[in-house]
Design an enzyme around this catalytic site. Structure first.
Site, PDB file in Angstrom:
ATOM      1  NE  ARG A  36      75.254 -36.211  58.444  1.00  0.00           N
ATOM      2  CZ  ARG A  36      75.961 -36.898  57.534  1.00  0.00           C
ATOM      3  NH1 ARG A  36      77.269 -37.017  57.676  1.00  0.00           N
ATOM      4  NH2 ARG A  36      75.371 -37.462  56.505  1.00  0.00           N
ATOM      5  CB  SER A 177      73.112 -41.274  48.552  1.00  0.00           C
ATOM      6  OG  SER A 177      74.032 -40.289  48.974  1.00  0.00           O
ATOM      7  CD  GLN A 179      78.548 -38.611  50.704  1.00  0.00           C
ATOM      8  OE1 GLN A 179      78.577 -38.472  49.489  1.00  0.00           O
ATOM      9  NE2 GLN A 179      79.588 -39.041  51.401  1.00  0.00           N
ATOM     10  CG  ASP A 329      81.706 -45.843  54.009  1.00  0.00           C
ATOM     11  OD1 ASP A 329      81.555 -45.781  52.769  1.00  0.00           O
ATOM     12  OD2 ASP A 329      81.447 -44.896  54.769  1.00  0.00           O
ATOM     13  CE  LYS A 356      79.801 -45.338  48.879  1.00  0.00           C
ATOM     14  NZ  LYS A 356      79.058 -44.246  49.526  1.00  0.00           N
ATOM     15  NE  ARG A 360      85.810 -47.453  49.356  1.00  0.00           N
ATOM     16  CZ  ARG A 360      85.328 -46.690  50.315  1.00  0.00           C
ATOM     17  NH1 ARG A 360      84.137 -46.953  50.837  1.00  0.00           N
ATOM     18  NH2 ARG A 360      86.027 -45.665  50.754  1.00  0.00           N
ATOM     19  NE  ARG A 404      85.260 -45.794  54.877  1.00  0.00           N
ATOM     20  CZ  ARG A 404      85.449 -45.247  56.082  1.00  0.00           C
ATOM     21  NH1 ARG A 404      86.181 -45.867  56.985  1.00  0.00           N
ATOM     22  NH2 ARG A 404      84.893 -44.094  56.395  1.00  0.00           N
TER      23      ARG A 404
HETATM   24  C1  S3P Z   1      78.304 -40.652  54.344  1.00  0.00           C
HETATM   25  C2  S3P Z   1      77.476 -41.387  53.546  1.00  0.00           C
HETATM   26  C3  S3P Z   1      77.932 -42.492  52.687  1.00  0.00           C
HETATM   27  C4  S3P Z   1      79.328 -42.987  53.093  1.00  0.00           C
HETATM   28  C5  S3P Z   1      80.269 -41.862  53.365  1.00  0.00           C
HETATM   29  C6  S3P Z   1      79.741 -40.954  54.471  1.00  0.00           C
HETATM   30  C7  S3P Z   1      77.743 -39.544  55.125  1.00  0.00           C
HETATM   31  O1  S3P Z   1      77.998 -42.041  51.344  1.00  0.00           O
HETATM   32  O2  S3P Z   1      79.854 -43.823  52.085  1.00  0.00           O
HETATM   33  O3  S3P Z   1      81.553 -42.364  53.769  1.00  0.00           O
HETATM   34  O4  S3P Z   1      78.417 -39.042  56.041  1.00  0.00           O
HETATM   35  O5  S3P Z   1      76.608 -39.150  54.857  1.00  0.00           O
HETATM   36  P1  S3P Z   1      76.690 -42.080  50.378  1.00  0.00           P
HETATM   37  O6  S3P Z   1      75.702 -41.146  50.913  1.00  0.00           O
HETATM   38  O7  S3P Z   1      77.230 -41.632  49.039  1.00  0.00           O
HETATM   39  O8  S3P Z   1      76.242 -43.510  50.365  1.00  0.00           O
END
Ligand code: S3P
Length: 450
Positions: A36, A177, A179, A329, A356, A360, A404
């Protein structure tokens, strides 16, 4: 960067160290914050200076992408990173395909940014990333007016043409999520009006915090169990210095190792303790772990502390599903701790683990079973039974391009009766360069990655 599961794999074996683990280490910078920092730095006006950036392959993919889109992104000799931003709306069409490597954070957050820039980009990734769902972002981003051409099933490689006249959206996340949340909020930056994301469960909130740090107006309202987050579009982001805290998701491996190798005492320094990331610590404490927070302080706007763990008996625990987003994670390494604990640990609501870097849920069950652990899946729950003595170990673990999984099972080998072999240690470099030498400073005795 590894692209398939077989060529030039670097197997690695971990076994019980001769002496308990001891000492103090600092693990690399937080991966989420590092991605970010580069993205928001590129969208800001002026020069952003970043200290402590994670120089893992995932983040280096984001650095290359922002450069390809026209921002200045350079590493200084002293390890600081400088980003010269182009301002929101100022990204230029890249001349070539953008490669997200192993990183879904890079790909999905970038898609958010690109969705409201009127340029066309092509994005791909390694074999793992090319198998991961992108429809979860392309679907909401299409509502802004962006157009996507993807492979069957919404997979990478894909082409995106950003909306020239984007319309703001209100979007309730169908999956918890960060993300997806971040992709929508980032698309909202170059969109007139207000863009809102509603999350039923709180997910990591680095995007919201950092947008505020760069001068955007972000409103966060608590709603039952979750949050409603609104970003006001078309702000001028102003360059701002970033100090990246150490990644709790990387610290997790040293902490669990310190808890399960008898006699150990390990400190991990300056670990980021953003409350949306600390679920693992809550679980380990419920399992009876001796974890002490030393010198709690705020660094770069995030709470941090030095975490000291001492090995001791752990007991099984029932981990509620609403904790999953705060430690998504960390389940593979928590499952390793559970295998060394006495009693049953039930980790509930782990559907997201299936999408993931690898599946996992299946990988953890297969790997633990190969190490003689009683383990099963019921619905989306993972159940691990330990008897409080070290697991037999002796398994050969398929890492499937998943950093991981590789690190979690190397930690397992440090406590198991027989050594544990992972088939490929190369993916570790995506998030934790220097994992082997750092663990060896604590006395882990791992061989170098070949
Ligand atoms: C992350 C969000 C998570 C995490 C990833 C990093 C992020 O994923 O598993 O390693 O930086 O926003 P999800 O948003 O798919 O849960």
């Amino acid at each position: 960067m590894p692209d398939d599961l077989t060529s030039r794999a670097a197997p690695l074996t971990s076994s019980r160290p001769k002496a308990p683990l001891s000492g103090s280490i600092r693990v690399p910078g937080d991966k989420s914050i590092s991605h970010r920092s580069l993205m928001l730095g590129a969208l800001a006006v002026g020069r952003t200076e970043i200290t402590g950036l994670l120089e893992g392959e995932d983040v280096l993919c984001t650095a290359a992408a922002m450069r390809a889109l026209g921002a200045g992104v350079e590493r200084q000799q002293d390890g600081r990173w400088i980003v010269d931003g182009v301002g929101i709306g100022g990204l230029a069409e890249p001349a070539d395909i953008i490669d997200g490597g192993n990183s879904a954070t890079a790909a999905r957050l970038l898609l958010g940014i690109l969705a409201t820039h009127p340029i066309t980009c092509f994005i791909t990734g390694d074999a793992s990333l090319r198998s991961r769902p992108m429809a979860r972002v392309t679907e909401p981003l299409s509502r802004f007016g962006a157009r996507f051409v993807t492979r069957e099933g919404g997979l990478l490689p894909l082409a995106v043409t950003g909306a020239a006249n984007p319309v703001p959206i209100e979007y309730a996340l169908p999956v918890p999520s960060a993300q997806v949340k971040s992709a929508v909020l980032l698309a909202g930056l170059n969109t007139p009006g207000e863009t809102t994301v509603i999350e039923k469960e709180v997910t990591r909130d680095h995007t919201e915090r950092m947008l505020g740090h760069f001068g955007a107006t972000v409103r966060v309202e608590p709603i039952e169990g979750g949050r409603r987050i609104t970003v006001v579009g078309q702000p001028e982001l102003k360059a701002a210095p970033i100090a990246v805290p150490a990644d709790i998701s990387s610290a997790a491996f040293a902490l669990v190792a310190g808890l399960i190798v008898p006699g150990s005492e390990v400190t991990v320094e300056a670990v980021g303790l953003n409350p949306s990331r600390t679920g693992l610590l809550a679980c380990l404490k419920e399992m009876g772990a001796d974890i002490v927070y030393l010198d709690e302080r705020v660094e770069g706007g995030e709470p941090v502390a030095d975490l000291r763990v001492r090995a001791g008996a752990l007991t099984g625990a029932d981990i509620p599903p609403d904790r999953a987003p705060t430690m998504i994670d960390e389940y593979p390494v928590l499952a390793v701790a559970a295998a060394c604990a006495k009693g049953r640990t039930r980790m509930r609501g782990l559907a997201e683990l299936r999408v993931k870097e690898s599946d996992r849920l299946t990988g953890t069950v297969t790997g633990l079973a190969a190490c003689g652990v009683k383990v099963s899946i019921e619905g989306d729950d993972l159940i691990v039974e330990g008897d409080g003595t070290p697991p037999s170990g002796g398994g050969l673990i398929q890492t499937r391009l998943d950093h991981r999984m590789a690190m979690a099972f190397l930690v397992m080998g440090l406590a198991a009766k027989s050594p544990v072999v992972i088939d490929d240690a190369r993916p570790i470099a995506t998030s934790f360069p220097g994992f082997v030498p750092l663990m060896n400073r604590l006395g882990a005795g791992l061989p170098e990655i070949g």
